[in-house]
Write an enzyme that holds these catalytic residues in place. Structure first.
Site, mmCIF file in Angstrom:
data_model
loop_
_atom_site.group_PDB
_atom_site.id
_atom_site.type_symbol
_atom_site.label_atom_id
_atom_site.label_comp_id
_atom_site.label_asym_id
_atom_site.label_seq_id
_atom_site.Cartn_x
_atom_site.Cartn_y
_atom_site.Cartn_z
ATOM 1 C CB CYS A 1 -35.411 34.344 19.589
ATOM 2 S SG CYS A 1 -35.699 35.425 18.189
ATOM 3 C CB CYS B 1 -31.914 41.369 16.647
ATOM 4 S SG CYS B 1 -32.423 40.498 18.146
#
Length: 141
Positions: A43, A112
């Site tokens: 990502c 995350c």
């Protein structure tokens, strides 16, 4: 995908006042500073975390730099709050699920919080390596 109120507020607050929210760096060569850097190639998020510890082994300062989405930056800001005042042993107990729960991260953004936990682990590993070198170079008399 909608971000939670917590993610939006943290992200916007960091952007408005980065210094107040611990964005920055310490000297990585300082004996009381530990550094962890992690990235997620899938990502493009990259997090750098630095811990400053006092003589008693308590985290008395945290700095970060994060390149990534709002959830990555909010996760970094969250670990600043979670790490302040903790010992290394207490910091080891912080898990990605803790960060994700507080931020109400959607499943697609859970990476995350995982990245944030990995950053904490890398900084702790760096600290433990520095401690081992200090003990090796300064054996008890």
């Amino acid at each position: 995908m909608a971000y939670s109120k917590e993610v939006v507020e943290r992200f916007e607050n960091v952007l408005k006042n980065p210094d107040k929210h611990s964005v920055g760096r310490y000297d990585p060569n300082a004996p009381n500073v530990a550094t962890g850097m992690v990235g997620a190639p899938s990502c493009g998020d990259v997090m750098k975390l630095q811990l400053r510890l006092n003589d008693d082994g308590v985290i008395n300062g945290v700095k970060f730099k994060t390149y990534g989405c709002g959830s990555a930056i909010a996760s970094s800001s969250m670990f600043v709050d979670m790490l302040q005042g903790k010992t290394i042993e207490e910091a080891k107990q912080i898990k990605d699920k803790d960060i994700a729960a507080v931020l109400e991260l959607p499943p697609i953004k859970l990476h995350c919080s995982v990245l944030a936990e990995e950053g904490i682990r890398k900084a702790i590993e760096n600290w433990e390596e520095k401690e081992a070198r200090r003990k090796h170079n300064n054996p008890p008399e």
